[in-house]
Design a protein around this motif. Structure first.
Motif, mmCIF file in Angstrom:
data_model
loop_
_atom_site.group_PDB
_atom_site.id
_atom_site.type_symbol
_atom_site.label_atom_id
_atom_site.label_comp_id
_atom_site.label_asym_id
_atom_site.label_seq_id
_atom_site.Cartn_x
_atom_site.Cartn_y
_atom_site.Cartn_z
ATOM 1 N N ARG A 159 11.637 -38.585 -4.033
ATOM 2 C CA ARG A 159 10.708 -38.741 -5.155
ATOM 3 C C ARG A 159 9.978 -40.075 -5.076
ATOM 4 O O ARG A 159 8.764 -40.150 -5.239
ATOM 5 C CB ARG A 159 11.479 -38.681 -6.473
ATOM 6 C CG ARG A 159 11.015 -37.561 -7.401
ATOM 7 C CD ARG A 159 11.806 -37.527 -8.663
ATOM 8 N NE ARG A 159 11.650 -38.765 -9.431
ATOM 9 C CZ ARG A 159 12.292 -39.031 -10.555
ATOM 10 N NH1 ARG A 159 13.152 -38.180 -11.045
ATOM 11 N NH2 ARG A 159 12.097 -40.154 -11.201
ATOM 12 N N TYR A 160 10.735 -41.139 -4.788
ATOM 13 C CA TYR A 160 10.155 -42.479 -4.683
ATOM 14 C C TYR A 160 9.094 -42.514 -3.576
ATOM 15 O O TYR A 160 7.995 -43.047 -3.769
ATOM 16 C CB TYR A 160 11.258 -43.502 -4.396
ATOM 17 C CG TYR A 160 10.740 -44.892 -4.139
ATOM 18 C CD1 TYR A 160 10.364 -45.734 -5.187
ATOM 19 C CD2 TYR A 160 10.605 -45.365 -2.827
ATOM 20 C CE1 TYR A 160 9.878 -47.006 -4.947
ATOM 21 C CE2 TYR A 160 10.108 -46.639 -2.581
ATOM 22 C CZ TYR A 160 9.758 -47.454 -3.643
ATOM 23 O OH TYR A 160 9.261 -48.703 -3.390
ATOM 24 N N GLU A 161 9.414 -41.945 -2.402
ATOM 25 C CA GLU A 161 8.472 -41.941 -1.274
ATOM 26 C C GLU A 161 7.216 -41.139 -1.614
ATOM 27 O O GLU A 161 6.097 -41.547 -1.295
ATOM 28 C CB GLU A 161 9.143 -41.357 -0.017
ATOM 29 C CG GLU A 161 10.289 -42.192 0.530
ATOM 30 C CD GLU A 161 9.830 -43.480 1.189
ATOM 31 O OE1 GLU A 161 8.635 -43.591 1.507
ATOM 32 O OE2 GLU A 161 10.672 -44.385 1.361
ATOM 33 N N LEU A 162 7.400 -39.996 -2.268
ATOM 34 C CA LEU A 162 6.254 -39.144 -2.592
ATOM 35 C C LEU A 162 5.392 -39.762 -3.698
ATOM 36 O O LEU A 162 4.163 -39.639 -3.676
ATOM 37 C CB LEU A 162 6.731 -37.749 -3.003
ATOM 38 C CG LEU A 162 7.358 -36.908 -1.884
ATOM 39 C CD1 LEU A 162 7.820 -35.559 -2.421
ATOM 40 C CD2 LEU A 162 6.409 -36.701 -0.710
ATOM 41 N N GLU A 163 6.019 -40.435 -4.645
ATOM 42 C CA GLU A 163 5.252 -41.122 -5.691
ATOM 43 C C GLU A 163 4.365 -42.201 -5.077
ATOM 44 O O GLU A 163 3.228 -42.406 -5.497
ATOM 45 C CB GLU A 163 6.198 -41.756 -6.722
ATOM 46 C CG GLU A 163 6.784 -40.742 -7.697
ATOM 47 C CD GLU A 163 7.855 -41.351 -8.576
ATOM 48 O OE1 GLU A 163 8.207 -42.538 -8.376
ATOM 49 O OE2 GLU A 163 8.368 -40.647 -9.462
ATOM 50 N N TRP A 164 4.886 -42.900 -4.062
ATOM 51 C CA TRP A 164 4.107 -43.937 -3.387
ATOM 52 C C TRP A 164 2.867 -43.331 -2.737
ATOM 53 O O TRP A 164 1.820 -43.973 -2.641
ATOM 54 C CB TRP A 164 4.969 -44.637 -2.334
ATOM 55 C CG TRP A 164 4.368 -45.931 -1.869
ATOM 56 C CD1 TRP A 164 4.506 -47.159 -2.450
ATOM 57 C CD2 TRP A 164 3.506 -46.115 -0.748
ATOM 58 N NE1 TRP A 164 3.785 -48.096 -1.749
ATOM 59 C CE2 TRP A 164 3.162 -47.493 -0.695
ATOM 60 C CE3 TRP A 164 2.991 -45.276 0.226
ATOM 61 C CZ2 TRP A 164 2.335 -48.029 0.287
ATOM 62 C CZ3 TRP A 164 2.155 -45.806 1.206
ATOM 63 C CH2 TRP A 164 1.840 -47.171 1.229
ATOM 64 N N LEU A 165 2.962 -42.075 -2.308
ATOM 65 C CA LEU A 165 1.825 -41.376 -1.697
ATOM 66 C C LEU A 165 0.867 -40.792 -2.736
ATOM 67 O O LEU A 165 -0.164 -40.228 -2.380
ATOM 68 C CB LEU A 165 2.328 -40.243 -0.797
ATOM 69 C CG LEU A 165 3.020 -40.660 0.509
ATOM 70 C CD1 LEU A 165 3.633 -39.449 1.188
ATOM 71 C CD2 LEU A 165 2.057 -41.365 1.443
ATOM 72 N N GLY A 217 2.590 -36.656 -8.364
ATOM 73 C CA GLY A 217 2.964 -36.746 -9.767
ATOM 74 C C GLY A 217 3.956 -35.652 -10.121
ATOM 75 O O GLY A 217 4.113 -34.677 -9.383
ATOM 76 N N HIS A 218 4.630 -35.786 -11.279
ATOM 77 C CA HIS A 218 5.656 -34.829 -11.709
ATOM 78 C C HIS A 218 5.025 -33.740 -12.565
ATOM 79 O O HIS A 218 4.572 -34.013 -13.672
ATOM 80 C CB HIS A 218 6.742 -35.550 -12.509
ATOM 81 C CG HIS A 218 7.471 -36.571 -11.713
ATOM 82 N ND1 HIS A 218 8.672 -36.323 -11.090
ATOM 83 C CD2 HIS A 218 7.141 -37.850 -11.395
ATOM 84 C CE1 HIS A 218 9.061 -37.407 -10.443
ATOM 85 N NE2 HIS A 218 8.148 -38.342 -10.611
ATOM 86 N N PHE A 219 5.018 -32.536 -12.053
ATOM 87 C CA PHE A 219 4.520 -31.412 -12.839
ATOM 88 C C PHE A 219 5.633 -30.811 -13.702
ATOM 89 O O PHE A 219 5.397 -30.291 -14.777
ATOM 90 C CB PHE A 219 3.943 -30.336 -11.913
ATOM 91 C CG PHE A 219 2.438 -30.420 -11.774
ATOM 92 C CD1 PHE A 219 1.764 -31.596 -12.011
ATOM 93 C CD2 PHE A 219 1.706 -29.311 -11.400
ATOM 94 C CE1 PHE A 219 0.385 -31.691 -11.886
ATOM 95 C CE2 PHE A 219 0.323 -29.379 -11.278
ATOM 96 C CZ PHE A 219 -0.333 -30.571 -11.519
ATOM 97 N N ALA A 220 6.859 -30.867 -13.193
ATOM 98 C CA ALA A 220 8.034 -30.331 -13.895
ATOM 99 C C ALA A 220 9.261 -30.929 -13.211
ATOM 100 O O ALA A 220 9.142 -31.492 -12.117
ATOM 101 C CB ALA A 220 8.051 -28.799 -13.792
ATOM 102 N N PRO A 221 10.461 -30.846 -13.820
ATOM 103 C CA PRO A 221 11.649 -31.395 -13.171
ATOM 104 C C PRO A 221 11.822 -30.827 -11.756
ATOM 105 O O PRO A 221 11.845 -29.616 -11.561
ATOM 106 C CB PRO A 221 12.794 -30.946 -14.093
ATOM 107 C CG PRO A 221 12.154 -30.812 -15.432
ATOM 108 C CD PRO A 221 10.764 -30.310 -15.167
#
Length: 308
Positions: free
Chosen positions: A131-137, A140-144
């Motif tokens: 999640r951390y790596e993808l957020e850096w790219l 965003g969070h669409f759902a849990p």
């Protein structure tokens, strides 16, 4: 009204008051903005002299450069008694990725597709890491357990996941474009998933910080070469800090009056006004083992839609 030189002094004071002082981050800015376009290698002593007026002493420069070398951003070489530091291979790739978004404000037209990554098959610790790596790219969070990206392709997402060793354990999907591309519910979801209100506050802070300098430059554009270098370095440093939080969403998904557009325009205007005097300062104060740094390459002049 403050003069341009007084505005620069205020910017330096603002930077020095922060705790802790992020010297390593400022050195990354200096390499990305000024040193990478000129070959990427510089004598440690000239780096210290450049940063001293911004409040970074020689000891802090040395410890920060040592840390950046350990983190594989930089690599060092001794020639006689002098140390020279250049971008490493991985460091150069990271610089290109980090700084590309700073100098190019316009996005390619959005196709209306989304890349979705489902993390439900990962244990809690790995899910947090991915999640951390993808957020850096910019995801965003669409759902849990479900992350989304509007501009990154499925192939690019898989490549990024392969780099961190998690591509085989997540589900990566790509949607088809549907009309309308940016419906009201989707825009509300985007507002929430990427916390655009908070991001807008960061852009507003940047605008408040640098508008006085732009106003002063319009009144009397007599800023000296060293002050132009300091102003340009802090301008890109502070803009880059906000940009790192920006997921680079397509225009269709952003609010009509988006502060990010105003911030890019302000950054571009100030940069175009002062960059030549800053370059002359760099010509005289940056050294490689062979002498002064070479002139910037042609790609340098493509920044912000073209430098005159």
């Amino acid at each position: 009204m403050s003069s341009a030189s007084e505005c620069v002094a205020t910017l330096v004071d603002n930077f020095q008051k922060r705790r802790p002082i992020r010297a390593g981050s400022l050195i990354i800015t200096l390499y990305g903005d000024a040193i990478a376009p000129r070959g990427g290698t510089v004598w440690l002593g000239s780096l210290s002299k450049l940063l001293e007026p911004i409040g970074i002493n020689e000891r802090l420069v040395r410890t920060s450069v040592y840390r950046l070398t350990r983190e594989t951003w930089l690599q060092g070489e001794k020639v006689g008694r002098r140390s020279y530091y250049s971008l490493s291979g991985p460091g150069r790739r990271r610089f290109e990725q980090a700084f590309k978004r700073v100098y190019h404000g316009s996005q390619a037209p959005w196709s209306g597709q989304w890349t979705l990554v489902l993390l439900s098959q990962l244990d809690t610790a790995r899910r947090q890491k991915v999640r951390y790596e993808l957020e850096w790219l910019g995801f965003g969070h669409f759902a849990p357990g479900l992350l989304a990206h509007s501009m990154l392709s499925r192939a690019e997402a898989i490549a990024a996941l392969q780099e961190i060793g998690d591509a085989d354990d997540v589900i990566v999907l790509q949607t088809e474009a549907l009309e309308p591309l940016a419906s009201k519910p989707l825009r509300l979801q985007v507002q929430e998933s990427w916390n655009l209100d908070e991001l807008a506050e960061h852009y507003q802070w940047f605008l408040t910080l640098f508008r006085p300098l732009w106003k002063a430059l319009n009144e009397e554009n007599h800023l000296g070469e060293e002050d132009c270098f300091i102003a340009r370095t802090l301008l890109i440093h502070e803009y880059r800090r906000v940009q790192l939080r920006d997921p680079q969403l397509p225009d269709e998904l952003l609010p009509t009056a988006w502060e990010g557009r105003n911030a890019h325009q302000l950054c571009r205007n100030i940069y175009r006004t002062i960059y030549q005097r800053a370059e002359r300062w760099l010509d005289r104060h940056l050294e490689t083992a062979e002498g002064p740094l070479p002139a910037p390459g042609p790609t340098f002049y493509q920044r912000f839609g073209g430098l005159e």
